[in-house]
Design an enzyme around this catalytic site. Structure first.
Site, mmCIF file in Angstrom:
data_model
loop_
_atom_site.group_PDB
_atom_site.id
_atom_site.type_symbol
_atom_site.label_atom_id
_atom_site.label_comp_id
_atom_site.label_asym_id
_atom_site.label_seq_id
_atom_site.Cartn_x
_atom_site.Cartn_y
_atom_site.Cartn_z
ATOM 1 N N LYS A 64 0.817 4.764 6.631
ATOM 2 C CA LYS A 64 0.188 5.594 5.600
ATOM 3 C C LYS A 64 0.780 6.996 5.692
ATOM 4 C CE LYS A 64 -2.809 2.306 4.729
ATOM 5 N NZ LYS A 64 -2.516 1.377 3.688
ATOM 6 N N SER B 53 0.798 -1.231 0.000
ATOM 7 C CA SER B 53 0.000 0.000 0.000
ATOM 8 C C SER B 53 0.830 1.280 0.000
ATOM 9 C CB SER B 53 -0.956 0.023 1.185
ATOM 10 O OG SER B 53 -0.255 0.242 2.390
#
Length: 189
Positions: free
Chosen positions: A82, A44
């Site tokens: 993230k 990701s």
């Protein structure tokens, strides 16, 4: 002569034992309160991080926009990494693959794009913070985060805002693989 040797050996053993215990206590304090190693899982955050990269997370860093943070996943018993896109008070939207925060456009050079694929017109769908979360601006105590590999990231577009108190810390250094050691700064956006 053997009697004199025994107290000396006992003193040396005790000094080693104290040094080892002291080292363990210092390591525990550093890991618990200052920094911690972590292994990146998944794709990701590609190309910034690859699967199985080992990073050092600073637990005392101030969190800024575009920092890469590690936090408790809201939808499973894991940690996610993230990029912070929206801080408390920020208005966030994506329009035609352009990030707009507080009416200012940002180029996202860190986002994974496939320039060789003519079918991939954009990597991030259009959205507004209000459309995703119901809030006009990121509320106090929360962050809006996105993965760098937008096509393969579960992030605030899917699970909403994350509480600041769920943040473990900021990724500061990639230490493995050794050929890709890197110190990360906010200017690396």
């Amino acid at each position: 002569m053997t009697q004199a040797k025994e107290p000396k050996q006992k003193n040396e053993f005790m000094s080693w034992l104290v040094a080892i215990l002291f080292g363990i206590v210092i390591s525990f304090i550093c890991r618990e309160f200052l920094f911690s190693p972590l292994v990146v899982k998944g794709a990701s955050m590609m190309p910034t991080y690859e699967n199985q990269d080992v990073i050092i997370v600073s637990k005392i860093s101030e969190i800024n926009r575009f920092d890469q943070i590690v936090f408790e996943a809201p939808d499973e018993d894991e940690y996610y990494i993230k990029r912070v896109i929206g801080l408390p008070g920020d208005k966030v939207e994506m329009k035609d693959d352009i990030l707009i925060v507080n009416n200012k456009e940002y180029e996202e050079s860190y986002v994974k794009r496939d320039n060789n694929n003519p079918l991939q017109n954009r990597v991030t769908e259009n959205f507004t913070l209000k459309g995703i979360t119901g809030y006009d601006a990121v509320p106090e105590g929360y962050l809006f985060v996105l993965g760098d590999n937008r096509l393969r990231s579960s992030d605030s577009r899917h699970f909403g805002l994350i509480p600041i108190d769920s943040v473990l810390g900021e990724s500061k250094i990639r230490i493995y693989p050794f050929s890709h050691i890197k110190l990360f700064t906010t200017s690396d956006e």
